[in-house]
Scaffold this motif. Structure first.
Motif, short mmCIF file in Angstrom:
data_model
loop_
_atom_site.label_atom_id
_atom_site.label_comp_id
_atom_site.label_asym_id
_atom_site.label_seq_id
_atom_site.Cartn_x
_atom_site.Cartn_y
_atom_site.Cartn_z
N HIS A 3 -10.59 6.36 20.51
CA HIS A 3 -9.97 7.58 21.04
C HIS A 3 -9.19 8.27 19.93
CE1 HIS A 3 -10.70 7.31 25.35
NE2 HIS A 3 -10.57 6.01 25.23
N SER A 4 -9.20 9.59 19.96
CA SER A 4 -8.37 10.34 19.02
C SER A 4 -6.91 10.29 19.47
CB SER A 4 -8.85 11.79 18.94
OG SER A 4 -7.95 12.57 18.22
N VAL A 5 -6.67 10.42 20.78
CA VAL A 5 -5.28 10.48 21.27
C VAL A 5 -4.70 9.07 21.30
CG1 VAL A 5 -3.79 11.07 23.22
CG2 VAL A 5 -5.64 12.61 22.56
N THR A 6 -3.58 8.92 20.59
CA THR A 6 -2.95 7.60 20.50
C THR A 6 -1.44 7.76 20.66
OG1 THR A 6 -2.97 7.91 18.14
CG2 THR A 6 -4.63 6.44 19.00
N LEU A 7 -0.77 6.64 20.86
CA LEU A 7 0.68 6.65 21.04
C LEU A 7 1.36 6.09 19.81
CD1 LEU A 7 3.09 6.88 23.20
CD2 LEU A 7 2.89 4.40 23.27
N GLY A 14 9.89 6.62 26.45
CA GLY A 14 9.67 6.21 27.84
C GLY A 14 10.17 7.22 28.86
N CYS A 15 10.19 8.49 28.47
CA CYS A 15 10.81 9.52 29.33
C CYS A 15 9.97 9.88 30.55
CB CYS A 15 11.09 10.77 28.51
SG CYS A 15 9.59 11.61 27.96
N THR A 16 8.69 9.50 30.56
CA THR A 16 7.72 9.72 31.65
C THR A 16 7.24 11.18 31.77
OG1 THR A 16 9.24 10.13 33.52
CG2 THR A 16 8.75 7.83 33.04
N THR A 17 7.60 12.06 30.82
CA THR A 17 7.16 13.47 30.89
C THR A 17 5.65 13.59 30.90
OG1 THR A 17 9.11 14.05 29.61
CG2 THR A 17 7.40 15.73 29.74
N CYS A 18 4.99 12.74 30.12
CA CYS A 18 3.54 12.89 29.94
C CYS A 18 2.74 12.46 31.18
CB CYS A 18 3.06 12.07 28.74
SG CYS A 18 3.52 10.33 28.83
N CYS A 47 -1.31 15.42 27.02
CA CYS A 47 -0.09 14.64 26.77
C CYS A 47 0.45 14.90 25.36
CB CYS A 47 -0.35 13.15 27.00
SG CYS A 47 -1.66 12.48 25.98
N VAL A 48 -0.43 15.26 24.43
CA VAL A 48 0.02 15.59 23.07
C VAL A 48 0.90 16.84 23.15
CG1 VAL A 48 -0.74 16.24 20.74
CG2 VAL A 48 -2.08 14.60 22.07
N ARG A 49 0.46 17.80 23.96
CA ARG A 49 1.24 19.03 24.12
C ARG A 49 2.54 18.78 24.87
NH1 ARG A 49 -3.79 20.91 25.79
NH2 ARG A 49 -4.79 22.16 24.21
N ALA A 50 2.48 17.86 25.86
CA ALA A 50 3.62 17.70 26.76
C ALA A 50 4.75 16.86 26.17
CB ALA A 50 3.14 17.04 28.06
N CYS A 51 4.44 15.91 25.31
CA CYS A 51 5.47 14.95 24.88
C CYS A 51 6.57 15.64 24.07
CB CYS A 51 4.84 13.83 24.03
SG CYS A 51 6.09 12.70 23.43
N PRO A 52 7.81 15.60 24.55
CA PRO A 52 8.89 16.27 23.82
C PRO A 52 9.29 15.51 22.55
CG PRO A 52 9.76 15.21 25.81
CD PRO A 52 8.27 14.98 25.81
N HIS A 53 8.81 14.28 22.41
CA HIS A 53 9.23 13.46 21.25
C HIS A 53 8.10 13.27 20.23
CE1 HIS A 53 12.81 12.75 23.57
NE2 HIS A 53 12.04 12.44 24.59
N ARG A 54 7.03 14.00 20.41
CA ARG A 54 5.87 13.92 19.51
C ARG A 54 5.36 12.48 19.35
NH1 ARG A 54 5.75 18.53 15.26
NH2 ARG A 54 6.86 20.13 16.40
#
Ligand code: SF4
Ligand code: SF4
Length: 430
Positions: A3-7, A14-18, A47-54
């Motif tokens: 997968h391209s999208v990774t954490l 752990g803010c749960t925004t995504c 989720c890449v767009r949504a995460c406030p902490h990149r």
């Protein structure tokens, strides 16, 4: 599956925004960190767009991959042309790619025009209407997972980048005399879904693209390289091919009014549900793209998609309508996907139908018992998702914050880690 999208765990708070932005409910938060359920992720980039902490990233191939091959070909997505200020000739971008290190460029817009012509020629012989575009790999994988009844509606052509790769490699083999394996073919991608598709194509027996570079990385390399271009390279596509970068461009190229264009993943889901319910009478073609404004809105682009759209429009003013067509006699059939598309049941509850039905009933009953607030404090996207996780053994009913409140009221002594909802626990047992 790569997968391209990774954490990036160090960045994740752990803010749960995504959690709520994921269209396939592929994210859970446990012990202070997000995790992605690989079998469900379609690499849409939400989720890449949504995460406030990149903390969520779209990872592409490193530039050093070029040194693995003797001869390298760039496949620029047409959205690349919309990233630059004050440019009236896309040939400057093509010349810049050569100055930046590629031996040759094959425009994906050129392959897109060929596919448009093939689709125009096959009108009337479709197996199911409306035909659904297969250009956005995130949407295609969404259909394969969640809308199995619509698989037969998916357009049978390979993606434009895949066709470009097949044709570019064949031409380079003839031109250089090198074997195909010594020729590197790299896509310049506006989004993570296309990076993932380059490595894990659907409907092809093996990848035809050797790797994908992020458009934002290539942009930085192109800025100085484009300044060195004295004579722009000839542009090999017309306004139709370049128009594929904008939502509506693929539909317009069919030269029929009976199409709709849908961008943004929530809108795509809603239109797919309408097709399942037989609500799109009279529509022959449905163009779908996970990103707002189509590929120009991909999370690996640089420019605001609305500004990039205006630039594409400006470039189109100086272009012929189309420079590429499809001839089955001359081209052979390198356009049709060789393998059938198959349902990928990421939500399968059990391999046995009887057991799956029992689990389904359990999920229904537990969902009824949960408060129905979909607050995500348990680390799952909804009460129903928690009920599924509990039934499958990945979570406990006590993970619900409202159940926790009842326990705290009943317990004696100070609340311990076990009384915290899962996203905020620190213990291994949590
Ligand atoms: S949005 Fe998701 S990935 Fe980003 S910090 Fe919050 S939980 Fe972690
Ligand atoms: S990329 Fe899309 S599907 Fe994958 S975890 Fe993120 S939001 Fe969910």
């Amino acid at each position: 599956m790569i997968h391209s999208v990774t954490l990036d765990k160090d960045r994740c708070k752990g803010c749960t925004t995504c959690i709520k932005r994921c269209p396939t409910e592929a994210i859970r938060v446990r012990r202070g960190k997000a995790t992605i359920l690989s079998e469900r992720c379609i690499d849409c980039g939400e989720c890449v767009r949504a995460c406030p902490h990149r903390a969520k990233r779209a990872v592409c191939d490193p530039w050093s991959r070029l040194s693995d091959f003797e001869y390298n070909i760039a496949l620029p997505a047409p959205s690349l042309y919309g990233q630059f200020h004050n440019m009236d000739d896309a040939g400057i971008v093509l010349g810049g790619l050569v100055k930046a290190g590629f031996d040759e460029v094959y425009e994906v817009a050129r392959a897109a025009e060929t596919i448009s012509d093939r689709m125009r020629q096959s009108r009337g012989s479709e197996s199911a209407l409306p035909v659904i575009s297969s250009a956005c790999p995130a949407c295609t994988r969404l259909i394969l997972q969640r809308f199995p009844k619509l698989i037969r509606h998916i357009d049978p052509c390979v993606a434009p980048a895949e066709l470009a790769a097949i044709r570019a490699r064949a031409l380079a083999v003839k031109k250089t005399g090198l074997p195909g394996g010594k020729i590197g073919v790299f896509f310049i991608t506006p989004c993570p879904a296309k990076m993932t598709a380059a490595h894990n194509p659907v409907g092809l027996p093996a990848p035809v693209i050797d790797g994908a570079f992020s458009m934002s990385d290539v942009y930085l390399r192109l800025l100085p390289a484009m300044k060195k271009v004295e004579t722009p390279l000839p542009v090999t596509a017309g306004l139709m091919g370049i128009g594929w970068s904008v939502s509506g461009g693929e539909g317009k190229a069919l030269l029929s009014g009976r199409y709709i264009s849908v961008d943004g993943i929530p809108n795509v889901i809603s239109v797919l549900e309408d097709i399942e319910d037989g609500k799109l009478e009279g529509i022959e073609f449905v163009e779908i793209g996970a990103c707002t404004q189509g590929c120009l809105g991909g999370c690996l682009t640089v420019e605001n998609p609305f500004v990039a759209k205006a630039r594409i429009r400006n470039l189109q003013k100086y272009m012929p309508v189309s420079q590429n067509s499809y001839s089955p006699k001359e081209d052979g059939d390198d356009i049709t996907r060789p393998l059938p598309l198959e349902f990928t049941p990421a939500w399968q509850l059990d391999s046995s139908l009887e057991a799956a039905m029992a689990k389904h009933r359990q999920i229904e009953a537990l969902t009824e018992r949960l408060p129905g607030l979909d607050c995500s404090s348990c680390g799952t996207p909804s009460c129903r998702a928690l009920a599924e996780d509990v039934t499958l053994g990945f979570a406990s009913e006590e993970d619900c914050i409202f159940h926790m409140r009842e326990h705290m009221a009943l317990s004696e002594g100070p609340p311990g880690d076990n009384f915290l909802p899962p996203p905020f626990r620190r213990s291994i047992e949590g």
